[in-house]
Design an enzyme around this catalytic site. Structure first.
Site, mmCIF file in Angstrom:
data_model
loop_
_atom_site.group_PDB
_atom_site.id
_atom_site.type_symbol
_atom_site.label_atom_id
_atom_site.label_comp_id
_atom_site.label_asym_id
_atom_site.label_seq_id
_atom_site.Cartn_x
_atom_site.Cartn_y
_atom_site.Cartn_z
ATOM 1 N N GLY A 123 0.751 -1.123 -0.449
ATOM 2 C CA GLY A 123 -0.139 -0.030 0.464
ATOM 3 C C GLY A 123 0.479 1.489 0.267
ATOM 4 O O GLY A 123 2.129 1.511 -0.295
ATOM 5 N N LYS B 25 -15.419 8.695 6.482
ATOM 6 C CA LYS B 25 -15.856 10.164 6.271
ATOM 7 C C LYS B 25 -14.378 10.517 6.872
ATOM 8 O O LYS B 25 -12.941 9.777 7.313
ATOM 9 C CB LYS B 25 -16.546 9.891 8.206
ATOM 10 N N LYS C 148 -0.642 -0.414 10.061
ATOM 11 C CA LYS C 148 -0.262 -1.131 10.763
ATOM 12 C C LYS C 148 0.385 -0.420 12.560
ATOM 13 O O LYS C 148 -0.470 -1.438 13.211
ATOM 14 C CB LYS C 148 0.736 -1.940 10.413
ATOM 15 N N ARG D 141 -21.444 1.787 6.772
ATOM 16 C CA ARG D 141 -21.645 3.419 5.946
ATOM 17 C C ARG D 141 -20.462 4.278 5.299
ATOM 18 O O ARG D 141 -19.513 3.414 4.937
ATOM 19 C CB ARG D 141 -20.911 4.017 8.205
ATOM 20 N N ASN E 295 -4.217 -4.213 0.918
ATOM 21 C CA ASN E 295 -4.488 -3.633 -0.221
ATOM 22 C C ASN E 295 -4.715 -4.763 -1.407
ATOM 23 O O ASN E 295 -4.147 -5.506 -2.006
ATOM 24 C CB ASN E 295 -2.996 -2.495 -1.303
ATOM 25 N N PHE F 144 -12.005 12.379 9.686
ATOM 26 C CA PHE F 144 -12.090 12.755 11.356
ATOM 27 C C PHE F 144 -11.407 13.447 11.550
ATOM 28 O O PHE F 144 -10.286 13.718 11.393
ATOM 29 C CB PHE F 144 -12.221 10.948 11.942
ATOM 30 N N GLU G 29 -9.632 -1.724 0.714
ATOM 31 C CA GLU G 29 -8.861 -2.675 1.343
ATOM 32 C C GLU G 29 -9.641 -3.197 2.479
ATOM 33 O O GLU G 29 -10.155 -2.835 3.043
ATOM 34 C CB GLU G 29 -7.539 -1.304 2.166
HETATM 35 P P1 ADP Z 1 0.340 -1.563 3.569
HETATM 36 O O1 ADP Z 1 0.253 0.468 2.855
HETATM 37 O O2 ADP Z 1 1.524 -2.016 2.734
HETATM 38 O O3 ADP Z 1 -0.712 -1.818 2.823
HETATM 39 P P2 ADP Z 1 -0.453 -1.535 5.848
HETATM 40 O O4 ADP Z 1 -0.006 -1.003 7.069
HETATM 41 O O5 ADP Z 1 -2.179 -1.942 5.635
HETATM 42 O O6 ADP Z 1 0.485 -1.174 4.865
HETATM 43 O O7 ADP Z 1 -0.519 -3.365 6.366
HETATM 44 C C1 ADP Z 1 -0.739 -3.948 5.444
HETATM 45 C C2 ADP Z 1 -0.541 -5.495 5.459
HETATM 46 O O8 ADP Z 1 -0.306 -6.423 6.928
HETATM 47 C C3 ADP Z 1 -1.068 -7.130 4.495
HETATM 48 O O9 ADP Z 1 -0.716 -6.464 3.045
HETATM 49 C C4 ADP Z 1 -0.244 -7.554 5.446
HETATM 50 O O10 ADP Z 1 0.620 -8.708 4.722
HETATM 51 C C5 ADP Z 1 -0.024 -7.233 6.396
HETATM 52 N N1 ADP Z 1 -1.586 -8.139 7.022
HETATM 53 C C6 ADP Z 1 -1.006 -8.356 8.484
HETATM 54 N N2 ADP Z 1 -1.960 -8.908 9.256
HETATM 55 C C7 ADP Z 1 -2.915 -8.554 8.451
HETATM 56 C C8 ADP Z 1 -4.716 -7.971 8.606
HETATM 57 N N3 ADP Z 1 -4.974 -8.586 9.843
HETATM 58 N N4 ADP Z 1 -5.407 -8.334 7.816
HETATM 59 C C9 ADP Z 1 -5.125 -7.269 6.653
HETATM 60 N N5 ADP Z 1 -2.786 -7.533 6.465
HETATM 61 C C10 ADP Z 1 -2.802 -7.361 7.570
HETATM 62 MG MG MG Z 2 -3.158 -0.892 3.713
#
Ligand code: ADP
Ligand code: MG
Length: 189
Positions: A54, A146, A60, A143, A68, A148, A118
């Site tokens: 992403g 939005k 995270k 929903r 994503n 925040f 996502e």
């Molecule tokens: P990005 O900006 O790369 O999408 P994120 O901070 O949104 O980073 O983290 C997404 C990644 O975290 C996912 O691509 C996956 O590999 C990992 N991940 C671990 N646990 C989960 C979860 N419960 N739901 C979704 N993604 C998760």
């Molecule tokens: Mg993400």
């Protein structure tokens, strides 16, 4: 109520490709669809595609990672599907099927001209799964998007979305989609 068996069995897409389909139209017999809000008209919506990196929005770090889909997968969504927060079922590769919340939003990376999709899976994974195939069925709408005033307000809204998703998905009508054949990828995928 077994109409979904009439839905053609999805083939297994190669990594990086998309397979998406909505069955709501057939299920409702095509009548009165125009009157349904765009959030609901396409549901349940089945989609499969590769998990890509992403834009480092730090989900995270908030404890809410979102897997994503690639631009190609997002572009295969119905163009009129509403942005907002949805709930449904998700499965990574051949793994277990878990509850999820999903956001369809405007993608800041593309100056909000393109959507992003996502999925936050309501499960704790031991490690990241970039590059894996994520299969989802979007079941219901929670929903609209939005803005925040604070990070705390955003996090608490997402936590409420997660609770709502958990409650909704325990209903018998939604639980049955967890068992859908869509989630059973053929061997070797
Ligand atoms: P990005 O900006 O790369 O999408 P994120 O901070 O949104 O980073 O983290 C997404 C990644 O975290 C996912 O691509 C996956 O590999 C990992 N991940 C671990 N646990 C989960 C979860 N419960 N739901 C979704 N993604 C998760
Ligand atoms: Mg993400």
């Amino acid at each position: 109520m077994d109409r979904e068996q009439e839905r053609p069995a999805p083939s297994s897409p190669a990594a990086g490709s998309a397979l998406c389909e909505g069955v709501a139209a057939e299920r409702r017999g095509g009548a009165g669809l125009a009157a349904l809000p765009c959030a609901m008209r396409h549901l349940p919506y089945f989609c499969r595609g590769e998990v890509v990196k992403g834009f480092g929005r730090g989900s995270k770090e908030l404890g809410i990672p979102t897997a994503n889909f690639s631009e190609q997968v997002v572009e295969s969504f119905p163009p009129d599907i509403s942005t907002g927060i949805y709930y449904g079922w998700a499965c990574v590769g051949n793994g277990d099927v878990h509850k999820m919340v999903l956001s369809i939003g405007w993608n800041p990376f593309y100056r909000n001209t393109k959507k992003s999709v996502e999925t936050h899976i309501i499960h704790t994974f031991k490690e990241d799964f970039y590059g894996e195939i994520l299969s989802i069925v979007i079941v219901g709408y929670i929903r609209p998007e939005k803005n925040f005033d604070s990070l705390e307000a955003l996090i608490s809204a997402i936590q409420e979305d997660i609770e709502e998703a958990k409650r909704q998905l325990d209903l018998a009508e939604h639980l049955k989609l967890k068992e859908d054949n869509f989630f059973h990828l053929p061997e070797g995928k």
